[in-house]
Scaffold this motif. Structure first.
Motif, mmCIF file in Angstrom:
data_model
loop_
_atom_site.group_PDB
_atom_site.id
_atom_site.type_symbol
_atom_site.label_atom_id
_atom_site.label_comp_id
_atom_site.label_asym_id
_atom_site.label_seq_id
_atom_site.Cartn_x
_atom_site.Cartn_y
_atom_site.Cartn_z
ATOM 1 N N GLU A 91 0.843 -1.185 0.000
ATOM 2 C CA GLU A 91 0.000 0.000 0.000
ATOM 3 C C GLU A 91 0.882 1.240 0.000
ATOM 4 O O GLU A 91 1.611 1.504 0.944
ATOM 5 C CB GLU A 91 -0.915 0.039 1.229
ATOM 6 C CG GLU A 91 -1.658 1.370 1.313
ATOM 7 C CD GLU A 91 -2.893 1.336 2.200
ATOM 8 O OE1 GLU A 91 -3.003 0.421 3.028
ATOM 9 O OE2 GLU A 91 -3.733 2.236 2.047
ATOM 10 N N CYS A 96 -0.230 4.832 -1.708
ATOM 11 C CA CYS A 96 -1.083 6.001 -1.492
ATOM 12 C C CYS A 96 -2.480 5.644 -0.995
ATOM 13 O O CYS A 96 -3.143 6.447 -0.349
ATOM 14 C CB CYS A 96 -1.218 6.764 -2.806
ATOM 15 S SG CYS A 96 -2.058 5.785 -4.068
ATOM 16 N N GLY A 97 -2.942 4.465 -1.340
ATOM 17 C CA GLY A 97 -4.308 4.076 -0.986
ATOM 18 C C GLY A 97 -5.383 4.816 -1.758
ATOM 19 O O GLY A 97 -6.567 4.715 -1.439
ATOM 20 N N GLU A 98 -4.982 5.547 -2.789
ATOM 21 C CA GLU A 98 -5.955 6.363 -3.528
ATOM 22 C C GLU A 98 -5.863 6.222 -5.038
ATOM 23 O O GLU A 98 -6.326 7.085 -5.782
ATOM 24 C CB GLU A 98 -5.746 7.843 -3.181
ATOM 25 C CG GLU A 98 -6.034 8.141 -1.740
ATOM 26 C CD GLU A 98 -5.788 9.598 -1.394
ATOM 27 O OE1 GLU A 98 -5.367 10.361 -2.280
ATOM 28 O OE2 GLU A 98 -6.018 9.950 -0.228
#
Ligand SMILES: Cc1cc2nc3c(=O)[nH]c(=O)nc-3n(C[C@H](O)[C@H](O)[C@H](O)COP(=O)(O)OP(=O)(O)OC[C@H]3O[C@@H](n4cnc5c(N)ncnc54)[C@H](O)[C@@H]3O)c2cc1C
Ligand code: FES
Ligand code: FES
Lengths: 283, 160
Positions: free
Chosen positions: B37, B39-41
């Motif tokens: 993981e 940025c998670g975006e």
């Protein structure tokens, strides 16, 4: 920050999905907009209703008058399907969306309903004068793109309604297609400004033109005065110069992190000349 | 929900909240920590996996979206204790430094070669545009993908 699991359901049929929506559920397709917004705290839906695999939303039907595209088809699927060959402008636009993973996840319906001023598919759908087919508790209805997109991030979608499909009428004849997006990072560019066009050419002159601008107004913009003024002009940037300020004036850009309004206005004008150059260079 | 899917070629059945991220399901529930993981975006590609042969960001995928699907993670690339040609090539070209981005690049590149076994340098660059690397400057990674693609084509040619 962790994304706490939000209650989510995967309905097996359209009716079941609509029931969940009536109870206040929020449709989820590819998740590339909605899950990001949830993580950023901009959206707080209570229930996610996964509609990405409903067969009714995954049709692709070629009719005598046009193509019906299910809302849950992904950009990547549309790019390779032979049925979209008749819409080069759609392909030109979809190719520029995100990265391969984003294109494999993101759907046409999701792009449409997010209704971002920078939503790339909106440029193609506006040029093709697409119609949005909705289904909801009170049955089905159809809206032309300008009526569906009511503002930045606002659509005419009512609570409980789903976008079922988008209908693209076949354009008459063989217009030339153009799409250019100006952004800040090559990949994953969110447009600072974009221009798409369908131009019908006859004897070296513009017979008819449709233009659509992205990211320079609350929603995708068709500058009708410029479209009309182009009729009869030769395919040469010199012959279009006077329209640059007209086009810039038609925009209503905002300033944000990515660019100032002034810069956006300028880029939009420049893009008009890029279109003339591309037309002049030939198909 | 009782979730059934295939993971790296094997059937899996787990009890999981349907709205759990695939990334957390893989890393925390199933212990497959190769997938990273960043940025998670959706911006960095570190969490890329394959779902039914297509690249997907596991940070933006919910568990219920992989029901009945075939998921491939970086742990599924090596076969019989032997690294995948993409992995070998990345080591050889020094395309790995801190290694954080590597699983994501590997999975994205793997998806590319499924679709296009003979990509040009420009095509590799464009395809990997959704993956970020802070260390290498990308050229070594592109070199590795081109090298692995050539070896895979040669292997295939030798078989037939
Ligand atoms: C890294 C990154 C890069 C991106 N690059 C681009 C880009 O270059 N150009 C661009 O235009 N966009 C881009 N996007 C935005 C996004 O990928 C697209 O808008 C995508 O098409 C959204 O589709 P989705 O299926 O993922 O939508 P979702 O996130 O699933 O849904 C988006 C919205 O639509 C609603 N919705 C979804 N399907 C339906 C339906 N059938 N009926 C009613 N409502 C529905 C959801 O409730 C939600 O409000 C990017 C996103 C990321 C994360
Ligand atoms: S962690 Fe998923 S894209 Fe960055
Ligand atoms: S090797 Fe460190 S981020 Fe790529």
């Amino acid at each position: 920050m962790r994304l706490r699991p939000i209650p989510a359901v995967k309905p097996r049929s359209l009716e079941e999905a609509l029931r969940y929506l009536e109870e206040g559920g929020r449709p989820l397709a590819g998740g590339t907009d909605l899950l990001v917004a949830i993580r950023k705290g901009q959206e707080k839906p209570e229930l996610l209703v996964y509609v990405g695999e409903l067969p009714e939303l995954r049709i692709l039907r070629e009719g005598p008058e046009g193509l019906e595209i299910g809302a849950a088809l992904t950009h990547a699927e549309l790019l390779v399907h032979p049925a979209t060959e008749r819409f080069p402008i759609l392909r030109a636009v979809l190719r520029t969306i995100g990265s391969p993973a984003i294109r494999a996840m993101g759907t046409l319906g999701g792009n449409l309903v997010t209704a971002s001023p920078a939503g790339d598919s909106l440029v193609a759908l506006s040029l093709l004068e697409a119609r949005v087919r909705l289904v909801g508790p009170r049955g089905e209805r159809e809206l032309p793109i300008p009526e569906f997109l009511v503002g930045p991030r606002k659509t005419a979608l009512e609570r409980g309604e789903l976008v079922r499909s988008v209908f693209l009428p076949y354009p008459e004849g063989h217009p030339r297609s153009f799409f250019r997006k100006v952004g800040r990072r090559r990949a994953l560019i969110i447009a600072v400004a974009s221009l798409g066009a369908l131009v019908w050419v006859r004897d070296g002159r513009v017979e008819r033109a449709r233009l659509a601008l992205g990211s320079v107004a609350p929603t995708v913009l068709r500058p009708r005065d410029v479209e009309e003024a182009l009729v009869g002009r030769p395919l040469a940037p010199e012959a279009w110069e006077d329209l640059v300020p007209v086009l810039s004036a038609a925009t209503q850009p905002i300033s944000d992190l990515r660019a100032t309004a002034e810069y956006r206005r300028k880029v939009a004008g420049r893009l008009l000349l890029a279109l003339a150059e591309a037309l002049q260079a030939g198909p | 929900m009782r979730l059934k899917f295939r993971l790296n070629g094997r059937p899996v059945e787990v009890e999981v909240p349907p709205g759990r991220r695939l990334l957390d399901l893989l890393r925390e529930d199933l212990g497959l920590i190769g997938t990273k993981e960043g940025c998670g975006e959706g911006e960095c590609g570190a969490c890329t996996v394959l779902v039914d042969g297509k690249p997907r960001l596991s940070c933006l995928t919910l568990a219920l979206q992989v029901e009945g699907k075939d998921v491939l993670t970086v742990e599924g690339l090596a076969q019989g204790g032997k690294l995948h040609p993409l992995q070998e090539a990345l080591v050889e070209t020094a395309g790995v430094q801190c290694g954080f981005c590597t699983p994501g690049f590997l999975m994205a590149a793997y998806a590319l070669l499924l679709e296009n076994p003979n990509p040009t340098r420009e095509e590799v660059r464009a395809w990997l545009s959704g993956n970020l690397c802070r260390c290498t400057g990308y050229e070594q990674i592109v070199d590795a993908v081109l090298l692995a693609a050539r070896r895979l084509r040669e292997e295939k040619g030798a078989e037939s």
